[in-house]
Enzyme design. Structure first.
Site, PDB file in Angstrom:
ATOM      1  N   HIS A   7       0.831  -1.209   0.000  1.00 15.10           N
ATOM      2  CA  HIS A   7       0.000   0.000   0.000  1.00 15.10           C
ATOM      3  C   HIS A   7       0.860   1.252   0.000  1.00 15.10           C
ATOM      4  O   HIS A   7       2.036   1.220   0.330  1.00 15.10           O
ATOM      5  CB  HIS A   7      -0.969   0.037   1.185  1.00 15.10           C
ATOM      6  CG  HIS A   7      -0.323   0.034   2.541  1.00 15.10           C
ATOM      7  ND1 HIS A   7      -0.014  -1.122   3.220  1.00 15.10           N
ATOM      8  CD2 HIS A   7       0.061   1.048   3.361  1.00 15.10           C
ATOM      9  CE1 HIS A   7       0.525  -0.825   4.387  1.00 15.10           C
ATOM     10  NE2 HIS A   7       0.596   0.493   4.507  1.00 15.10           N
ATOM     11  N   HIS A  79       3.946   7.119   3.870  1.00 11.21           N
ATOM     12  CA  HIS A  79       4.884   5.997   3.718  1.00 11.21           C
ATOM     13  C   HIS A  79       4.408   5.060   2.607  1.00 11.21           C
ATOM     14  O   HIS A  79       3.267   5.153   2.156  1.00 11.21           O
ATOM     15  CB  HIS A  79       5.074   5.222   5.027  1.00 11.21           C
ATOM     16  CG  HIS A  79       3.856   4.514   5.543  1.00 11.21           C
ATOM     17  ND1 HIS A  79       2.979   5.086   6.425  1.00 11.21           N
ATOM     18  CD2 HIS A  79       3.360   3.276   5.299  1.00 11.21           C
ATOM     19  CE1 HIS A  79       2.010   4.225   6.720  1.00 11.21           C
ATOM     20  NE2 HIS A  79       2.209   3.122   6.037  1.00 11.21           N
ATOM     21  N   GLU A 130       7.646   0.988   5.055  1.00 15.52           N
ATOM     22  CA  GLU A 130       7.093  -0.057   5.929  1.00 15.52           C
ATOM     23  C   GLU A 130       7.308  -1.395   5.250  1.00 15.52           C
ATOM     24  O   GLU A 130       7.134  -1.505   4.026  1.00 15.52           O
ATOM     25  CB  GLU A 130       5.588   0.212   6.134  1.00 15.52           C
ATOM     26  CG  GLU A 130       4.894  -0.820   7.005  1.00 15.52           C
ATOM     27  CD  GLU A 130       3.392  -0.534   7.184  1.00 15.52           C
ATOM     28  OE1 GLU A 130       2.827   0.239   6.390  1.00 15.52           O
ATOM     29  OE2 GLU A 130       2.809  -1.105   8.117  1.00 15.52           O
TER      30      GLU A 130
HETATM   31 CO    CO Z   1       1.156   1.283   6.331  1.00 12.24          CO
END
Ligand code: CO
Length: 134
Positions: A7, A79, A130
């Site tokens: 994502h 992020h 991440e």
């Molecule tokens: Co995230």
């Protein structure tokens, strides 16, 4: 080592307004808001055919995205999340290469119920990364 883009996360000041933009104007499938008190955010997931976008709104007094929104009141990309098969192996390889892992260096359970880690943006071209165990 890194796999799919899981994502892209966008910090927003007003989750309802941002959700409406994606649902009504962009024609996307947007989930109901999911409060994540342990992470200091409320999240909605936008499912796209090939990946997801997550909208993050601050939750509580110590939200990790509060400062970001102070600097970028219109919101912005916060992020990106890559999938890895083995998060501990990935962490150890990255650390051996000099990358810094945020927090205590151990995976936490993220918004999808899977272990995640965050990597220092200064080590990744100014982008908070991440990693999520797929
Ligand atoms: Co995230």
């Amino acid at each position: 080592m890194i796999g799919r883009l899981n994502h892209v996360a966008i910090a927003v000041a007003n989750l309802e307004k941002a959700s409406r933009l994606y649902r009504e104007t962009m024609g996307a499938e947007v989930s109901e808001p999911l409060p994540q008190p342990a992470h200091g955010v409320t999240v909605v997931f936008i499912n796209l055919p090939n990946t997801k976008v997550e909208l993050l709104e601050p939750l509580g007094d110590n939200s990790p995205i509060a400062k970001f929104l102070e600097k970028s009141p219109d919101g912005g990309i916060h992020h990106i999340c890559y999938e890895v098969e083995d998060i501990l192996a990935a962490r150890d390889k990255l650390k051996a290469g000099g990358a810094r892992v945020l927090g205590d260096g151990n995976p936490k359970i993220g918004a999808h119920g899977k272990p995640v880690l965050f990597l220092h943006p200064k080590d990744f071209n100014g982008t908070l990364v991440e990693l999520e165990q797929a």
